[in-house]
Write an enzyme that holds these catalytic residues in place. Structure first.
Site, PDB file in Angstrom:
ATOM      1  N   HIS A 216      -7.551   4.912  -0.284  1.00  0.00           N
ATOM      2  CA  HIS A 216      -7.421   5.675   0.945  1.00  0.00           C
ATOM      3  C   HIS A 216      -8.765   5.931   1.613  1.00  0.00           C
ATOM      4  CE1 HIS A 216      -3.068   7.042   1.079  1.00  0.00           C
ATOM      5  NE2 HIS A 216      -3.153   6.043   0.237  1.00  0.00           N
ATOM      6  N   SER A 220      -6.122  -0.079   3.362  1.00  0.00           N
ATOM      7  CA  SER A 220      -5.540  -1.266   2.750  1.00  0.00           C
ATOM      8  C   SER A 220      -6.117  -2.536   3.361  1.00  0.00           C
ATOM      9  CB  SER A 220      -4.026  -1.266   2.962  1.00  0.00           C
ATOM     10  OG  SER A 220      -3.438  -0.204   2.264  1.00  0.00           O
ATOM     11  N   LYS A 244       9.877   0.609   4.025  1.00  0.00           N
ATOM     12  CA  LYS A 244       9.779  -0.766   3.529  1.00  0.00           C
ATOM     13  C   LYS A 244       9.535  -0.773   2.010  1.00  0.00           C
ATOM     14  CE  LYS A 244       7.526  -5.171   4.482  1.00  0.00           C
ATOM     15  NZ  LYS A 244       6.484  -5.885   5.210  1.00  0.00           N
ATOM     16  N   ASP A 245       8.678   0.142   1.541  1.00  0.00           N
ATOM     17  CA  ASP A 245       8.429   0.238   0.100  1.00  0.00           C
ATOM     18  C   ASP A 245       9.695   0.630  -0.657  1.00  0.00           C
ATOM     19  OD1 ASP A 245       5.827  -0.559   0.121  1.00  0.00           O
ATOM     20  OD2 ASP A 245       4.950   1.440  -0.023  1.00  0.00           O
ATOM     21  N   GLU A 288       4.190  -9.591 -27.498  1.00  0.00           N
ATOM     22  CA  GLU A 288       5.124  -9.527 -26.379  1.00  0.00           C
ATOM     23  C   GLU A 288       4.736 -10.557 -25.322  1.00  0.00           C
ATOM     24  OE1 GLU A 288       7.882  -7.962 -27.102  1.00  0.00           O
ATOM     25  OE2 GLU A 288       7.785  -6.198 -25.824  1.00  0.00           O
TER      26      GLU A 288
END
Lengths: 434, 251
Positions: A216, A220, A244-245, A288
Site C-alpha cells: 500500500h 499495485s 472482483k476479488d 507433500e
C-alpha cells in the site's frame, strides 16, 4: 497509519470511535478509495485468495488443536478420533489438509504472477522479499504440520528432512539434535513441532501485514508494468476490486472444496494412514506434492564437489543438495537485484517471457522427478531442470539485462486499455476495462 | 476464468505420480456403489461383508477404531447392535477388588483385537503382522480396488525362485509375495439372503465393509459436498453478475 486530515463520518458512533482511533479512516483509505490500476486481470486475485486460505487454515487449525493430542502414543489415534467421533471433525480436518495444498497453489500462482509482470522490481523489492519470507515460513509450517498426524510419511519425512541439517559443517549434528530434542525423531520432536505449528501461522500473519503494508506504499503493479499516471488510470479498490476479488475467491473455493469433499485423500499419501513405525521404512519416502520440485533439486546433486585431481572433498553430495535446495529459494529472494532490465512486464519482454515459461516447465518436470525414485531417466531430468533453474537466475537474467531490446511502452494505462492493438499483442493481458 | 482453472489443473498434474507402486500391476477398477460424487454404501453388501469379516478376517485382523455402536450405520437396529456386541467378550476392570474381569461387549466398546500385542501376532503368524483393518482401504494406493484385487489375486506361483515356506504368490501384492494364505474360498460363509457365495462376492462384500470402516463419513461427506458446491456456484454467479454490473459503468 496516522489519520492525517480526517474527514468526519456522519454516523455518530463511527465518528466517536474514529476521532479517537481512526480505524474507519484507515480502512476507507486502504481498502475503500485506495487507487488501484484499472487493468488488473484475474491473476491479481491470488493475493486475496491466499489471504482467505491463511484465515481458513488458522480457523480450521485452531479447531483441530482443540482435539489433537501431541504425543507419539496418541497423535494418530486422536486424529482418527477427530475423523470419526468429533462432530464434523472429518470436514474440519479435510479442509485443513487440502487447504494446505490449495494455499500452495494460490501462492505459486501469486509468485508466478509477480515474476511474469515484474512486480518485484523497483520500487517493490522489499514487498517481494517479504513475500519470499512468507513463502519460506509457509514451507516450514506445512512441513511441520504434515508431521503432526504421526503417520508413516509424517515420521519418515520428518526424519529425512531434519537430517538434511546434519550436512552443515561443524554445527550440523548439534542443530539436528536441537530440532529433535533427542537423538531421533521422537516425542520431544512431535511436541516442539506442535508448538511451532501453532506459532508460525501467526508469524506468517504478521509478515503478511508487512507485505500488505509495503504494497500500500508502492501501490499495485499491473499487467502493463507501467505506473499509473493519474486518476484516469486507476479505480477505487471498493467496489471494483472487492467485488472482483470476491468472485475470484469463490471460483477458487469451488475447486478447493471439490477436493476436500470428493477427493479428500488424492493429494495426500496413503502411507500416512499407517501409524508411524520407526522400525519399518516406507518403500519411497516422498514429501507433500508442493515440495517435490525442491526435493528434486535436493536429490539432483549426487556427486561430491572437491579440488580436481585430488581426493579432497569440499562439499559432499549431501551438503551440495542442501545448498542447492535453499539456494533455489535464496535466488527468488534476491531476484529484484538480479533483474535490472528497465521493462517490468513480460508483456513487453518476449525474450524474458520464453525463458520464464521454460522455467515453469522445468519446475513442473522437477515436481514430477521429485515424486519418483532418484534413479535412471528421472535423475537426469532433475539434474537438467535444476541446471536450467539456476541458469535462469544466474545466466539468462544477466544476459537479458544486457541484450534484451527495450520495447516502446504505451504512454499510460488508460491509453493502453483503449488501444486494441496492444491488447491483441499482449500475452496474458486481459484487462476487462472497455 | 479459464486461466484460473487451467493453472489450478496444471498445478495438480505434478501431484499424481507422487508414489510408485513397486512392481505390482495396477488393480483393475471396480464399479463400487460408493464411487462417484453421489455414491452411497450398499447396506446389504456391508452386512454381508461384516459377516465375512467376523467369520474369516477377524481371526487374525483387528478393527480397533470401530465401535459396535458404529454398526448401526450398516442398517442394524439398536437391539441388533446390542446382540452383535454381546457375541464378543472384552476385558474390563479393575473392579472394586482390583481384579480385571471379562464381560460381554457393549455397543460403546471398540472391536477387540485378536492378539494382545504385535509380538503375539507375529509369533502366531510366521513373523508377519496382520495389520489392523480399520483404515486399510485408505492406507493402500488404489484403496478398495487394491483390497479386492488382493483378495482375488492369488494365483499359482509364477516366479523363478522358490517361494519360502508360509509365503503365497499374489498378483497385486508389491513384490508378489504375501504371508496371508488365500483367506476366502467358495461357499465358506453361508449368506442368509440369496446372494451367491463365491470368492468374488465375498471379496466384494468384505471390501465394501472395509471401505465403510475406513470412511464411515463418506455418504454424509458427499451429500454435504454437493450442497456446498451448489451454494458456492450460485454465490459465485451472483458475484459475477454484481462485478459485471459495476464494471459495465466504467466507460
Amino acid at each position: 497509519m496516522g489519520s492525517g486530515n480526517r474527514k468526519k463520518f456522519d454516523n455518530p458512533i463511527v465518528e466517536w470511535v474514529d476521532s479517537r482511533l481512526p480505524v474507519f479512516t484507515l480502512m476507507n483509505k486502504e481498502y475503500g478509495v485506495f487507487p488501484t490500476p484499472k487493468n488488473f486481470n484475474y491473476l491479481w486475485n491470488f493475493g486475496a485468495i491466499a489471504m482467505v486460505m491463511l484465515i481458513t487454515m488458522i480457523i480450521t487449525g485452531i479447531t483441530l488443536a482443540m482435539h489433537y493430542v501431541p504425543h507419539v502414543d496418541h497423535a494418530f489415534d486422536s486424529v482418527e478420533r477427530i475423523m470419526r467421533d468429533v462432530n464434523y471433525g472429518w470436514m474440519i480436518r479435510y479442509l485443513h489438509a487440502n487447504g494446505a495444498s490449495f494455499f500452495f497453489i494460490a501462492v505459486y500462482i501469486h509468485i508466478f504472477r509477480g515474476m511474469y509482470y515484474g512486480s518485484y522490481k523497483q520500487p517493490r523489492e522489499l514487498l517481494w522479499m517479504l513475500g519470499v519470507v512468507i513463502f519460506l515460513l509457509l514451507m516450514a509450517t506445512a512441513f511441520i504440520g504434515y508431521v503432526l498426524p504421526w503417520g508413516q510419511m509424517s515420521f519418515w519425512g520428518a526424519t529425512v528432512i531434519t537430517n538434511l541439517f546434519s550436512a552443515i559443517p561443524f554445527v550440523g549434528d548439534s542443530i539436528v539434535t536441537l530440532l529433535w530434542g533427542g537423538f531421533s525423531v521422537d516425542n520431544p520432536t512431535l511436541n516442539r513441532f506442535f508448538a511451532l505449528h501453532y506459532l508460525l501461522p501467526f508469524v506468517i500473519f504478521a509478515v503478511v501485514f508487512l507485505h500488505v503494508w509495503a504494497l500500500h506504499v508502492a501501490g499495485s503493479n499491473n499487467p502493463l508494468g507501467i505506473e499509473p499516471k493519474g486518476e484516469q488510470d486507476t479505480l477505487p479498490f471498493n467496489p471494483y476490486y472487492t467485488m472482483k476479488d470476491t468472485f475470484g475467491v469463490l471460483v477458487f473455493l469451488i475447486v478447493y472444496v471439490a477436493f476436500a469433499f470428493f477427493m479428500p485423500n488424492d493429494l495426500g499419501h496413503p502411507d500416512n494412514y499407517i501409524p508411524a513405525d520407526p522400525l519399518v521404512t516406507p518403500a519411497h519416502i516422498v514429501p507433500e506434492w508442493y515440495f517435490l520440485p525442491f526435493y528434486a533439486i535436493l536429490r539432483a546433486v549426487t556427486f561430491d564437489i572437491g579440488i580436481p585431481f585430488t581426493d579432497i572433498t569440499i562439499i559432499t553430495a549431501k551438503l551440495g543438495g542442501v545448498l542447492a535446495m535453499f539456494g533455489s529459494i535464496a535466488l527468488l529472494f534476491v531476484l529484484p537485484f538480479l533483474d535490472k532490465h528497465p521493462v517490468r512486464s513480460a508483456v513487453f519482454r518476449p525474450w524474458f517471457r520464453i525463458a520464464l515459461f521454460a522455467l515453469v516447465i522445468a519446475t513442473f518436470l522437477l515436481g514430477m522427478a521429485g515424486g519418483k525414485p532418484a534413479e535412471g531417466i528421472w535423475l537426469y531430468v532433475s539434474q537438467f531442470c535444476s541446471v536450467y533453474y539456476f541458469g535462469f537466475f544466474l545466466a539468462i537474467i544477466p544476459f537479458l539485462n544486457k541484450y534484451e531490446p527495450v520495447e516502446k511502452l504505451p504512454p499510460s494505462i488508460n491509453d493502453a486499455v483503449l488501444d486494441k492493438n496492444i491488447k491483441a499483442n499482449a500475452y496474458f493481458y486481459a484487462g476487462k476495462v472497455k | 476464468m479459464k486461466k484460473i482453472l487451467l493453472f489450478t489443473l496444471l498445478g495438480l498434474v505434478a501431484v499424481t505420480p507422487a508414489y510408485a507402486a513397486g512392481d505390482a500391476p495396477v488393480p483393475p477398477h471396480q464399479d463400487w456403489s460408493f464411487n462417484g460424487y453421489n455414491g452411497t454404501f450398499d447396506k446389504g453388501s456391508l452386512q454381508r461383508g461384516y459377516q465375512v469379516y467376523k467369520q474369516v478376517c477377524s481371526a487374525c485382523h483387528g478393527m480397533k477404531r470401530i465401535s459396535f455402536r458404529n454398526l448401526a450405520a450398516l442398517g442394524y437396529s439398536e437391539e441388533e447392535v446390542k446382540a452383535l456386541a454381546a457375541e464378543y467378550t472384552v476385558m474390563d476392570g479393575p473392579n472394586d477388588e482390583g481384579e480385571m474381569f471379562e464381560r460381554p461387549a457393549r455397543p460403546s466398546d471398540a472391536f477387540p483385537s485378536p492378539y494382545p500385542n504385535d509380538e503375539t501376532a507375529r509369533y502366531a503368524n510366521n513373523g508377519a503382522l496382520p495389520p489392523d483393518l480399520s483404515l486399510i482401504v485408505k492406507a493402500r494406493p488404489h484403496g478398495a480396488d487394491y483390497i479386492y484385487g488382493l483378495l482375488t489375486g492369488y494365483e499359482e506361483h509364477h516366479g523363478e525362485e522358490e517361494l519360502p515356506a508360509g509365503q503365497y504368490w499374489n498378483k497385486y501384492m508389491a513384490g508378489h509375495k504375501i504371508a496371508m494364505a488365500p483367506p476366502l474360498s467358495d461357499d465358506m460363509v453361508p449368506y442368509e439372503d440369496e446372494t451367491v457365495t463365491t470368492t468374488e462376492q465375498y471379496s466384494k462384500d468384505v471390501t465394501s465393509f472395509l471401505a465403510w470402516a475406513a470412511e464411515p463419513e463418506l455418504e454424509e461427506r458427499k451429500r454435504i459436498g454437493v450442497k456446498v458446491i451448489l451454494f458456492l456456484i450460485a454465490f459465485a454467479g451472483v458475484m459475477l453478475a454484481v462485478k459485471r454490473k459495476i464494471w459495465a459503468s466504467m466507460h
